[in-house]
Design a protein around this motif. Structure first.
Motif, PDB file in Angstrom:
ATOM      1  N   ILE A  75       0.987  -1.203  -0.054  1.00 15.08           N
ATOM      2  CA  ILE A  75       0.017   0.067   0.005  1.00 15.08           C
ATOM      3  C   ILE A  75       1.053   1.182  -0.078  1.00 15.08           C
ATOM      4  N   HIS A  76       0.337   2.218  -0.370  1.00 11.67           N
ATOM      5  CA  HIS A  76       1.141   3.482  -0.474  1.00 11.67           C
ATOM      6  C   HIS A  76       0.099   4.663  -0.550  1.00 11.67           C
ATOM      7  N   SER A  77       0.609   5.933  -0.191  1.00 11.45           N
ATOM      8  CA  SER A  77      -0.046   7.205  -0.035  1.00 11.45           C
ATOM      9  C   SER A  77       0.941   8.279   0.005  1.00 11.45           C
ATOM     10  N   THR A  78       0.667   9.719  -0.428  1.00 12.47           N
ATOM     11  CA  THR A  78       1.322  10.808  -0.429  1.00 12.47           C
ATOM     12  C   THR A  78       1.159  11.295   0.852  1.00 12.47           C
ATOM     13  N   GLU A  79       0.172  10.742   1.960  1.00 13.43           N
ATOM     14  CA  GLU A  79      -0.055  11.359   3.185  1.00 13.43           C
ATOM     15  C   GLU A  79       1.117  10.885   4.154  1.00 13.43           C
ATOM     16  N   ALA A  80       1.409  11.710   5.093  1.00 16.49           N
ATOM     17  CA  ALA A  80       2.358  11.082   6.113  1.00 16.49           C
ATOM     18  C   ALA A  80       1.749  10.427   7.139  1.00 16.49           C
ATOM     19  N   TYR A  81       1.422   9.133   6.781  1.00 10.13           N
ATOM     20  CA  TYR A  81       0.691   8.492   8.022  1.00 10.13           C
ATOM     21  C   TYR A  81       1.646   7.523   8.691  1.00 10.13           C
ATOM     22  N   THR A  82       1.241   7.340   9.745  1.00  5.39           N
ATOM     23  CA  THR A  82       2.521   6.854  10.758  1.00  5.39           C
ATOM     24  C   THR A  82       1.945   5.584  11.532  1.00  5.39           C
ATOM     25  N   GLN A  83       0.854   4.886  10.988  1.00  2.64           N
ATOM     26  CA  GLN A  83       0.357   3.502  11.443  1.00  2.64           C
ATOM     27  C   GLN A  83      -0.452   2.795  10.469  1.00  2.64           C
ATOM     28  N   VAL A  84      -0.162   1.655  10.298  1.00  2.00           N
ATOM     29  CA  VAL A  84      -0.971   0.664   9.318  1.00  2.00           C
ATOM     30  C   VAL A  84      -1.506  -0.649  10.296  1.00  2.00           C
ATOM     31  N   GLN A  85      -2.521  -0.685   9.848  1.00  2.33           N
ATOM     32  CA  GLN A  85      -3.723  -1.930  10.489  1.00  2.33           C
ATOM     33  C   GLN A  85      -3.892  -2.976   9.537  1.00  2.33           C
ATOM     34  N   PHE A  86      -3.873  -4.274  10.436  1.00  2.00           N
ATOM     35  CA  PHE A  86      -4.130  -5.464   9.503  1.00  2.00           C
ATOM     36  C   PHE A  86      -5.322  -6.274  10.257  1.00  2.00           C
ATOM     37  N   SER A  87      -6.441  -6.590   9.217  1.00  2.00           N
ATOM     38  CA  SER A  87      -7.588  -7.310   9.885  1.00  2.00           C
ATOM     39  C   SER A  87      -8.026  -8.303   9.154  1.00  2.00           C
ATOM     40  N   PHE A  88      -8.641  -9.308   9.708  1.00  2.00           N
ATOM     41  CA  PHE A  88      -9.142 -10.453   8.841  1.00  2.00           C
ATOM     42  C   PHE A  88      -9.982 -11.206   9.662  1.00  2.00           C
ATOM     43  N   ILE A  89     -11.152 -11.343   8.976  1.00  2.00           N
ATOM     44  CA  ILE A  89     -12.200 -12.181   9.975  1.00  2.00           C
ATOM     45  C   ILE A  89     -11.548 -13.404  10.637  1.00  2.00           C
ATOM     46  N   GLY A  90     -11.794 -13.770  11.712  1.00  2.00           N
ATOM     47  CA  GLY A  90     -11.369 -14.842  12.431  1.00  2.00           C
ATOM     48  C   GLY A  90     -10.173 -14.640  12.984  1.00  2.00           C
ATOM     49  N   TYR A  91      -9.454 -13.727  12.817  1.00  3.01           N
ATOM     50  CA  TYR A  91      -8.339 -13.385  13.234  1.00  3.01           C
ATOM     51  C   TYR A  91      -7.912 -12.033  14.056  1.00  3.01           C
ATOM     52  N   LYS A  92      -7.212 -11.922  14.944  1.00  5.25           N
ATOM     53  CA  LYS A  92      -7.015 -10.700  15.785  1.00  5.25           C
ATOM     54  C   LYS A  92      -6.307  -9.760  14.980  1.00  5.25           C
ATOM     55  N   THR A  93      -6.874  -8.146  15.332  1.00  5.18           N
ATOM     56  CA  THR A  93      -6.391  -6.917  14.444  1.00  5.18           C
ATOM     57  C   THR A  93      -5.200  -6.499  14.980  1.00  5.18           C
ATOM     58  N   ILE A  94      -4.029  -6.244  14.162  1.00  8.96           N
ATOM     59  CA  ILE A  94      -2.588  -5.877  14.543  1.00  8.96           C
ATOM     60  C   ILE A  94      -2.474  -4.399  14.103  1.00  8.96           C
ATOM     61  N   THR A  95      -1.968  -3.580  14.844  1.00 11.38           N
ATOM     62  CA  THR A  95      -1.572  -2.245  14.255  1.00 11.38           C
ATOM     63  C   THR A  95      -0.102  -1.990  14.495  1.00 11.38           C
ATOM     64  N   ARG A  96       0.473  -1.591  13.501  1.00 11.36           N
ATOM     65  CA  ARG A  96       2.155  -1.475  13.585  1.00 11.36           C
ATOM     66  C   ARG A  96       2.448   0.094  13.224  1.00 11.36           C
ATOM     67  N   ASN A  97       3.486   0.580  13.805  1.00  8.42           N
ATOM     68  CA  ASN A  97       4.033   1.929  13.367  1.00  8.42           C
ATOM     69  C   ASN A  97       4.791   1.914  12.349  1.00  8.42           C
ATOM     70  N   ILE A  98       4.877   2.956  11.547  1.00  9.68           N
ATOM     71  CA  ILE A  98       5.587   3.116  10.357  1.00  9.68           C
ATOM     72  C   ILE A  98       6.374   4.488  10.327  1.00  9.68           C
ATOM     73  N   LYS A  99       7.376   4.554   9.127  1.00 15.11           N
ATOM     74  CA  LYS A  99       7.805   5.853   8.979  1.00 15.11           C
ATOM     75  C   LYS A  99       7.077   6.553   7.843  1.00 15.11           C
ATOM     76  N   PRO A 100       6.512   7.798   8.108  1.00 11.53           N
ATOM     77  CA  PRO A 100       5.922   8.513   6.945  1.00 11.53           C
ATOM     78  C   PRO A 100       6.976   9.003   5.831  1.00 11.53           C
ATOM     79  N   GLY A 101       6.568   8.812   4.806  1.00  6.77           N
ATOM     80  CA  GLY A 101       7.526   9.458   3.687  1.00  6.77           C
ATOM     81  C   GLY A 101       8.767   8.412   3.321  1.00  6.77           C
ATOM     82  N   GLU A 102       8.594   7.213   3.876  1.00  5.47           N
ATOM     83  CA  GLU A 102       9.520   6.242   3.531  1.00  5.47           C
ATOM     84  C   GLU A 102       9.073   4.802   3.070  1.00  5.47           C
TER      85      GLU A 102
END
Length: 860
Positions: A75-102
């Motif tokens: 995934i990619h974006s021109t915005e400076a986001y700092t977190q990404v989230q992973f979710s799937f039915i039947g699994y626990k949702t996970i959030t991870r920190n990321i470095k914006p612009g990289e």
């Protein structure tokens, strides 16, 4: 003019002169921007198996994607986001920190969740077991849908009526500040104020093209008949530079109508197997991932993924009604990123269905989005087609005369194109703020002198013409060429534009050969009886012309000028030419149903040149014939049902569809008329058909047959199309010499098959290169009656010979002429190279048994 410039022009001529699209790609390729990119692989924490269709989004947004069948995501974006989230039915949702612009690489192990919501039944497959169709409830559900496809299709109704709204828009995507500050665009800063950053999360879109249409559609099943009444239409116009109507047609061809109930769905010139095609369980894996009980009827969420990630298949979700209909209620699907789609970086399809009065479902809204680009991370072109349907009515019977009326014959509204109030009241889907300004912005842009100069230069390079208002100079790729007869040849020419006259079109050129020291020229005038341009379908025109020039007997080219500079390079001996004086009168009448007829008159005086001589036996010696004069009248009938095309600067380029094209031509030579020397009749039939083979690609088939009545010398026989250039010609024999074979009766069949990567996509290295396989086979049968063969009739012209006195022109024997080739297309996304093998008639002098030929081919 250097070779690079000529090569660029050949690209444009050889592949449908997509001027505006080409310009936009060039612009988009220069867009640079800082992006936040996240990539990685997602697996099951316990089984270590890859997890497909995991939702991956930037936290707090709707911007994201899903993992592919191998668990990989990007995934990619021109915005400076700092977190990404992973979710799937039947699994626990996970959030991870990321470095914006990289660029961030994050691999995830999802942990199964112990409990699920009460209102949801989850039946995700156990990835410890091998996937099977047998005893699989998801596959059983798909088979129920397949069994009921017929009853759920619109064609099952005897009569259907509805109002259709269509919006097609194109935008430059990810327009960065650095791009805006380039010197080339400093005068257009006001245009970039219209960048849209709200419609699609993570994308900065600059709308550059928009068209809207409102139609009333009518369908009758038996006998099948469709009628379209156009109620309103408006679009951005580039009429000064391209065929605006053709551009609209071509874009609609790329963004084709989608029917999920079709076995094969054509998108971006490629065929994809539908997830509910008859053979879908063989090519797809299916999983029931959700059952929605709080709606009526209950819905099953059905996830489908390709068994082979490289095949032309979809992946996504279907929402299926769990009632007796087993109908599609919603579609949300994309294509696997491993598919060889060339310029296409992302492709999404969404469709909504609504229940009718008879409790069956029909499409209410269809949306297709595609992002094109030269690379993954740079700017590109974003396109979106939205089609909405209202007032859906079934079984309203109408008289036969209603369906026989001309399309667009209604006048229920007055000049809606100039009425913004009309569009505000009748548009099914509102425009974004940026879309609402595109008509005015592009109109203002085209009035700017600097923009017009830029477009003139682009038109010169890509289409070969330089406009001076009412006059165009060109085509530039013919200004210089060379050949054995003329030596160094200079040519200059031009033609009028619609600014001179909508009805009258004039064209001319002059050329000079420095070896033969002869002038050549052409004068032509065409008059349109429709009051519109001579290029605008349907055409009804009369053309009168005179040409004095050279020609190679038997060379017939498609979409290329014969004196194109690059075609000056030829293999083998190429010294048999003609000087021609040709008067022509041509009347063309096209009808809305794509049937047309052409009436022609031609007076042709041909004089042999170079190593070509016209000779007859005179006892023990031979006597030279200085020239041959014929006068012909002709009738050509052509039927191309459902044909669409793009009208280029010099050629009308057809857009293939599933219907055949028939061309029947009859020619009669009249002895004594304007010094004509022979009576004869020539009848020929040509049939073209594209055959789609779903996952195996498609085949273009051309069958042709002809018969010549009367006693005629070899220049008036059927001279079979040969090619001694190094460019691969689809409709010519690429290892046949010019004037090698002549016939007075013949039949031929050509097969040109495009595998679309069916084989290469399964080979890792070739899959990454995105090459595509092609194969061809051509076979020609023919013969000459004794009365036209100089071996049996001494009054006929002798067949040409080479410098050693060996014959170089022949009649086909019982053995056919055959050649075949295998090749690689899509090299650097533009080039095709074929290894061609000649399969018969090796005993002829100066023939090549094999060769490598290339051509430009632009595909999605």
């Amino acid at each position: 003019m250097n070779l690079v410039q000529h090569t660029i022009m050949m690209v444009a001529i050889a592949r449908r002169e997509r001027l505006i699209l080409s310009i936009l790609f060039v612009l988009a390729a220069t867009v640079l921007h800082a992006q936040t990119v996240v990539t990685g692989t997602i697996i099951d924490k316990e089984t270590k198996d890859p997890l497909p269709f995991v939702n991956v989004i930037f936290a707090g947004t709707a911007t994201g994607s899903v993992s592919d069948t191998e668990g990989k995501y990007r995934i990619h974006s021109t915005e400076a986001y700092t977190q990404v989230q992973f979710s799937f039915i039947g699994y626990k949702t996970i959030t991870r920190n990321i470095k914006p612009g990289e660029t961030n690489e994050i691999n995830i192990r999802l942990e199964p969740e112990a409990t699920v919501l009460n209102e949801v039944e989850v039946t995700v497959d156990n990835r410890k077991e091998k996937y099977r169709n047998k005893n699989n409830p998801a596959v059983d559900l798909v088979r129920e849908m397949i069994d009921r496809k017929k009853q759920n299709r619109m064609e099952n109704y005897q009569f259907v009526e509805y109002e259709e709204y269509e919006k097609l828009q194109m935008s430059l995507s990810n327009v960065s500040d650095k791009f805006k500050e380039r010197k080339l665009f400093r005068k257009y800063k006001w245009l970039f104020d219209n960048v849209d950053t709200t419609s699609i999360e993570g994308k900065a879109l600059l709308p550059i093209y928009l068209q809207e249409t409102i139609n009333d559609q009518y369908y009758r099943k038996s006998p099948e008949k469709k009628r379209t009444i156009k109620k309103a239409h408006q679009k951005v116009s580039f009429d000064d530079y391209v065929d605006n109507q053709g551009l609209s047609t071509y874009l609609n061809y790329l963004y084709n109508d989608i029917d999920i109930y079709d076995n094969n769905i054509t998108i971006l010139t490629n065929q994809f197997l539908s997830p509910i095609a008859d053979a879908a369980p063989t090519f797809y894996k299916f999983y029931i991932t959700d059952t929605l009980k709080d709606v009526t009827p209950k819905l099953a969420e059905l996830v489908f993924v390709p068994r082979n990630a490289g095949d032309f298949l979809f992946q996504g979700k279907l929402y299926v009604t769990l009632d007796s209909n087993y109908a599609v209620q919603k579609v949300d699907m994309t294509v696997n990123k491993n598919i060889n789609l060339n310029w296409v970086r992302e492709l999404y399809i969404q469709q909504d269905f609504e229940k009718g009065e008879d409790n069956r479902y029909h499409v209410s809204r269809s949306k297709m989005r595609a992002d094109f680009g030269l690379s993954k991370d740079r700017g590109g072109i974003y396109g979106e087609r939205l089609v909405s349907y209202k007032n859906f009515t079934t079984n309203h019977e109408r008289q036969d005369s209603f369906y026989e009326a001309e399309e667009g014959a209604a006048t229920s509204i007055l000049d809606p194109q100039n009425s913004e109030e009309y569009w505000l009241a009748h548009r099914h889907d509102s425009l974004s703020h940026a879309e609402s300004k595109v008509y005015q912005n592009i109109d203002s842009l085209q009035k700017m002198p600097s923009f017009r100069r830029t477009m003139d230069i682009a038109t010169l390079l890509l289409a070969g013409y330089k406009s001076f208002g009412w006059w165009e100079l060109g085509p530039v790729n013919t200004f210089y060429s060379f050949n054995p007869v003329e030596g160094f040849r200079l040519r200059v020419g031009g033609r009028t534009t619609t600014r001179f006259s909508e009805r009258l079109y004039l064209e001319t050129y002059g050329a000079y050969g420095f070896k033969d020291e002869k002038w050549k020229y052409y004068l032509g005038a065409t008059y349109s009886f429709t009051g519109k341009s001579i290029w605008q379908f349907p055409v009804k025109s009369l053309r009168v012309s005179f040409q004095r020039d050279t020609k190679i007997p038997g060379q017939e080219l498609q979409f290329v000028q014969e004196d194109n500079f690059l075609l000056s390079f030829k293999r083998g001996v190429n010294d048999k030419w003609l000087y021609n004086d040709i008067w022509t009168i041509d009347y063309l009448n096209e009808f809305d149903n794509h049937f047309s007829y052409r009436l022609g008159f031609k007076n042709w005086k041909q004089t042999p040149a170079g190593g070509l001589y016209y000779q007859v036996r005179d006892g023990e010696t031979t006597r030279d014939i200085q020239q041959l004069t014929t006068t012909e009248v002709s009738l050509e009938l052509r039927w191309a049902p459902g044909e669409q095309f793009y009208q280029g600067k010099s050629y009308r380029i057809p857009i293939p569809n599933r219907y055949p094209i028939f061309t029947l031509r009859g020619i009669g030579g009249v002895k004594g008329l304007f010094n004509s020397q022979y009576n004869y009749q020539n009848v020929a039939l040509n049939i073209y058909k594209r055959v789609y083979l779903s996952q195996f690609g498609y085949t273009d088939i051309v069958a042709e047959g002809g018969y010549i009545f009367g006693k005629v010398p070899f220049p008036l026989l059927g001279i079979h199309r040969a090619n001694q250039t190094y460019s691969y010609q689809l409709q010519s024999y690429n290892l046949m010499n010019f004037l090698e074979f002549v016939s007075d009766k013949y039949v031929s069949v050509n097969f040109d098959h495009y595998f679309n990567g069916f084989i290469f996509n399964k080979i890792p290295l070739l899959k990454k290169l995105k090459w595509r396989e092609v194969a061809t086979f051509k076979v020609l049968y023919g013969s000459i009656r004794n009365e036209n063969n100089p071996q049996y009739n001494t009054s006929q012209f002798l067949f040409p010979v080479n410098d050693e006195g060996v014959a170089t022109t022949y009649s086909l024997r019982r053995e056919p002429y055959m050649e075949a080739s295998v090749g690689i297309a899509n090299i650097f996304k533009l080039l095709r190279f074929d290894l061609v093998k000649r399969l018969s008639y090796y005993d002829h002098p100066e023939v090549a048994k094999w060769g490598i030929r290339g051509r430009f081919k632009f595909d999605f």
